[in-house]
Write a protein that holds these residues in place. Structure first.
Motif: not given
Length: 97
Positions: A30, A7, A63
């Motif tokens: 997210m 991430r 994301y």
């Protein structure tokens, strides 16, 4: 697999592409979704990506930052990482492929 590490790689690429110093959790939406590989939008994937390497069921971690969509595609059972990328509009801007 350390999802936080991957991430953070996506966040660093967001910052590089957008030419900003940092991108944080507060800047990004997210979501994670189980799906079938035929539900993936091929326009978001790299042109040369071989969909045949993916299992039928995948987990997509998405994301969203401004106009960018970052994604991490993994196997739902083994958590094997298959692809990471960032799309802007209907174009893959960056990927690990």
């Amino acid at each position: 697999m350390n999802m936080k590490y991957f991430r953070n790689l996506i966040f660093k690429e967001f910052a590089r592409i957008d030419d900003v110093k940092t991108v944080t959790d507060e800047d990004v939406g997210m979501d994670s979704t189980m799906m079938y590989k035929n539900e993936l939008d091929p326009m978001l994937l790299p042109v040369n990506f071989d969909m045949g390497i993916l299992p039928n069921e995948i987990l997509m971690h998405a994301y969203v930052y401004e106009d960018f969509v970052g994604y991490i595609i993994t196997d739902i059972n083994t958590n094997i990482l298959y692809l990471m990328g960032i799309a802007i509009g209907q174009h893959c801007e960056w990927s690990t492929n």
